[in-house]
Design a protein around this motif. Structure first.
Motif, PDB file in Angstrom:
ATOM      1  N   ILE A 282       0.817  -1.227   0.000  1.00 31.55           N
ATOM      2  CA  ILE A 282       0.000   0.000   0.000  1.00 31.55           C
ATOM      3  C   ILE A 282       0.848   1.272   0.000  1.00 31.55           C
ATOM      4  N   ALA A 283       2.177   1.144   0.093  1.00 35.86           N
ATOM      5  CA  ALA A 283       3.032   2.333   0.228  1.00 35.86           C
ATOM      6  C   ALA A 283       3.100   3.144  -1.069  1.00 35.86           C
ATOM      7  N   ASP A 284       3.158   4.468  -0.913  1.00 36.17           N
ATOM      8  CA  ASP A 284       3.443   5.348  -2.055  1.00 36.17           C
ATOM      9  C   ASP A 284       4.950   5.500  -2.229  1.00 36.17           C
ATOM     10  N   ALA A 285       5.682   5.319  -1.134  1.00 39.21           N
ATOM     11  CA  ALA A 285       7.139   5.326  -1.230  1.00 39.21           C
ATOM     12  C   ALA A 285       7.716   4.301  -0.270  1.00 39.21           C
ATOM     13  N   ILE A 286       8.790   3.652  -0.721  1.00 38.79           N
ATOM     14  CA  ILE A 286       9.531   2.693   0.099  1.00 38.79           C
ATOM     15  C   ILE A 286      10.928   3.286   0.268  1.00 38.79           C
ATOM     16  N   VAL A 287      11.322   3.500   1.529  1.00 35.68           N
ATOM     17  CA  VAL A 287      12.603   4.138   1.801  1.00 35.68           C
ATOM     18  C   VAL A 287      13.524   3.124   2.474  1.00 35.68           C
ATOM     19  N   VAL A 288      14.654   2.848   1.851  1.00 36.41           N
ATOM     20  CA  VAL A 288      15.662   1.988   2.482  1.00 36.41           C
ATOM     21  C   VAL A 288      16.622   2.912   3.222  1.00 36.41           C
ATOM     22  N   ASN A 289      16.649   2.802   4.550  1.00 35.31           N
ATOM     23  CA  ASN A 289      17.462   3.688   5.381  1.00 35.31           C
ATOM     24  C   ASN A 289      18.716   2.951   5.874  1.00 35.31           C
ATOM     25  N   LYS A 290      19.694   3.731   6.325  1.00 34.51           N
ATOM     26  CA  LYS A 290      20.964   3.221   6.859  1.00 34.51           C
ATOM     27  C   LYS A 290      21.788   2.539   5.768  1.00 34.51           C
ATOM     28  N   THR A 291      21.862   3.173   4.600  1.00 35.51           N
ATOM     29  CA  THR A 291      22.672   2.614   3.508  1.00 35.51           C
ATOM     30  C   THR A 291      24.150   2.583   3.896  1.00 35.51           C
ATOM     31  N   ASP A 292      24.543   3.427   4.873  1.00 36.43           N
ATOM     32  CA  ASP A 292      25.949   3.441   5.298  1.00 36.43           C
ATOM     33  C   ASP A 292      26.361   2.119   5.955  1.00 36.43           C
ATOM     34  N   LEU A 293      25.382   1.333   6.416  1.00 32.83           N
ATOM     35  CA  LEU A 293      25.704   0.079   7.114  1.00 32.83           C
ATOM     36  C   LEU A 293      25.778  -1.131   6.177  1.00 32.83           C
ATOM     37  N   ILE A 294      25.480  -0.923   4.895  1.00 33.53           N
ATOM     38  CA  ILE A 294      25.449  -2.064   3.966  1.00 33.53           C
ATOM     39  C   ILE A 294      26.750  -2.887   3.994  1.00 33.53           C
ATOM     40  N   PRO A 295      27.938  -2.238   4.064  1.00 30.10           N
ATOM     41  CA  PRO A 295      29.159  -3.061   4.103  1.00 30.10           C
ATOM     42  C   PRO A 295      29.267  -3.936   5.353  1.00 30.10           C
ATOM     43  N   HIS A 296      28.527  -3.607   6.404  1.00 26.61           N
ATOM     44  CA  HIS A 296      28.679  -4.316   7.684  1.00 26.61           C
ATOM     45  C   HIS A 296      27.555  -5.294   7.989  1.00 26.61           C
ATOM     46  N   VAL A 297      26.455  -5.213   7.233  1.00 33.19           N
ATOM     47  CA  VAL A 297      25.324  -6.103   7.518  1.00 33.19           C
ATOM     48  C   VAL A 297      25.009  -6.881   6.244  1.00 33.19           C
ATOM     49  N   SER A 298      24.277  -7.945   6.397  1.00 40.97           N
ATOM     50  CA  SER A 298      23.917  -8.718   5.215  1.00 40.97           C
ATOM     51  C   SER A 298      22.643  -8.126   4.639  1.00 40.97           C
ATOM     52  N   PHE A 299      22.769  -7.307   3.602  1.00 39.56           N
ATOM     53  CA  PHE A 299      21.586  -6.705   2.980  1.00 39.56           C
ATOM     54  C   PHE A 299      21.797  -6.690   1.478  1.00 39.56           C
ATOM     55  N   ASP A 300      20.921  -7.374   0.768  1.00 35.91           N
ATOM     56  CA  ASP A 300      21.024  -7.473  -0.682  1.00 35.91           C
ATOM     57  C   ASP A 300      20.004  -6.521  -1.311  1.00 35.91           C
ATOM     58  N   MET A 301      20.493  -5.345  -1.753  1.00 36.41           N
ATOM     59  CA  MET A 301      19.593  -4.311  -2.277  1.00 36.41           C
ATOM     60  C   MET A 301      18.831  -4.791  -3.505  1.00 36.41           C
ATOM     61  N   ASP A 302      19.485  -5.565  -4.367  1.00 35.83           N
ATOM     62  CA  ASP A 302      18.815  -6.050  -5.580  1.00 35.83           C
ATOM     63  C   ASP A 302      17.642  -6.950  -5.229  1.00 35.83           C
ATOM     64  N   SER A 303      17.880  -7.836  -4.266  1.00 34.47           N
ATOM     65  CA  SER A 303      16.816  -8.751  -3.866  1.00 34.47           C
ATOM     66  C   SER A 303      15.671  -7.973  -3.213  1.00 34.47           C
ATOM     67  N   PHE A 304      16.017  -6.994  -2.364  1.00 37.84           N
ATOM     68  CA  PHE A 304      14.990  -6.153  -1.726  1.00 37.84           C
ATOM     69  C   PHE A 304      14.139  -5.460  -2.792  1.00 37.84           C
ATOM     70  N   SER A 305      14.805  -4.802  -3.740  1.00 42.32           N
ATOM     71  CA  SER A 305      14.083  -4.048  -4.779  1.00 42.32           C
ATOM     72  C   SER A 305      13.202  -4.964  -5.611  1.00 42.32           C
ATOM     73  N   ARG A 306      13.722  -6.150  -5.928  1.00 43.38           N
ATOM     74  CA  ARG A 306      12.964  -7.077  -6.767  1.00 43.38           C
ATOM     75  C   ARG A 306      11.666  -7.477  -6.080  1.00 43.38           C
ATOM     76  N   VAL A 307      11.740  -7.847  -4.791  1.00 40.91           N
ATOM     77  CA  VAL A 307      10.535  -8.271  -4.069  1.00 40.91           C
ATOM     78  C   VAL A 307       9.591  -7.072  -3.882  1.00 40.91           C
ATOM     79  N   ALA A 308      10.151  -5.909  -3.521  1.00 41.84           N
ATOM     80  CA  ALA A 308       9.318  -4.719  -3.296  1.00 41.84           C
ATOM     81  C   ALA A 308       8.596  -4.328  -4.580  1.00 41.84           C
ATOM     82  N   LYS A 309       9.313  -4.329  -5.698  1.00 40.69           N
ATOM     83  CA  LYS A 309       8.697  -3.959  -6.986  1.00 40.69           C
ATOM     84  C   LYS A 309       7.670  -4.998  -7.419  1.00 40.69           C
ATOM     85  N   GLY A 310       7.913  -6.263  -7.058  1.00 39.81           N
ATOM     86  CA  GLY A 310       6.955  -7.314  -7.377  1.00 39.81           C
ATOM     87  C   GLY A 310       5.632  -7.097  -6.653  1.00 39.81           C
TER      88      GLY A 310
END
Ligand code: MG
Ligand code: ZN
Length: 223
Positions: free
Chosen positions: A156-184
């Motif tokens: 139902i969101a009009d916008a999806i905001v991924v926050n704390k991008t500065d932590l990506i090198p330190h945590v397991s977060f796959d932006m491509d996978s996130f975007s794919r599921v969110a866009k789906g």
């Protein structure tokens, strides 16, 4: 029977949401419902957004929390107009709570009201507040599976905001996978990658908010 009771609650809520919608329209104010799990960085994003929009729009923040006024104190200390709603254990804001908060804000002096919902990825999505925009924030330490596990808010969101991008090198977060599921789930939503601490992506996010304020006012003018 239980279904009927829930329907009545939601109907009552929707009626008050409609009142909020009319009040906001009368005052030409854009309202943004900001939802996320606890600790995703909503208040920090609000502080950054207030800075970003300082010369562009007059904003206020309605802070929803189960208890305490820590987040409101942070905002007020930074010079942001803010008002606290304590839900006394309630896990979401409803339209009546937002109505009380609106009555206590200087509406004639505002362009945008951000409604920071209680930290919870589930039921805030079921309660209309009379807002124009629904925004869901997902922070990178939570992992990229949140749209998959809590689809309603992302749908139902009009916008999806991924926050704390500065932590990506330190945590397991796959932006491509996130975007794919969110866009789906939701092709319509705008997707932002931001960091409330470094300010990355805040310009684009702020521009989107201002764009929506302009659109809302242009549509109201055409009525
Ligand atoms: Mg907060
Ligand atoms: Zn709830």
């Amino acid at each position: 029977m239980e279904v009927k009771v829930l329907k009545n609650i939601l109907n009552a809520n929707n009626q008050i949401a409609e009142q909020n919608r009319r009040l906001l329209a009368e005052k030409s104010i854009l309202a943004v419902n900001v939802m996320s799990s606890p600790g995703a960085g909503k208040t920090t994003l609000m502080l950054r957004t207030a800075e970003e929009l300082e010369d562009k729009a007059r904003i206020a923040v309605i802070e929803g929390d189960v208890s305490s006024s820590l987040d409101t104190e942070k905002l007020v200390q930074a010079g942001v107009t803010a008002i606290q709603i304590n839900t006394d254990g309630g896990c979401h804001l409803d339209a009546g709570m937002v109505n009380s908060a609106l009555q206590n804000l200087p509406l004639d002096e505002l362009d945008i009201v951000f409604i920071e919902n209680v930290g919870n990825l589930i039921c805030p999505g079921e309660f209309e507040l009379g807002e124009h925009l629904k925004v869901v924030i997902s922070s990178t330490p939570e992992g990229e599976d949140k749209p998959h596990k809590y689809p309603l808010l992302f749908t139902i969101a009009d916008a999806i905001v991924v926050n704390k991008t500065d932590l990506i090198p330190h945590v397991s977060f796959d932006m491509d996978s996130f975007s794919r599921v969110a866009k789906g789930l939701n092709k319509r939503a705008a997707l932002f990658e931001v960091c409330g601490i470094t300010g990355e992506g805040i310009g684009e996010w702020g521009a989107w908010i201002m764009d929506n304020l302009g659109k809302m006012r242009a549509e109201a003018g055409n009525k």
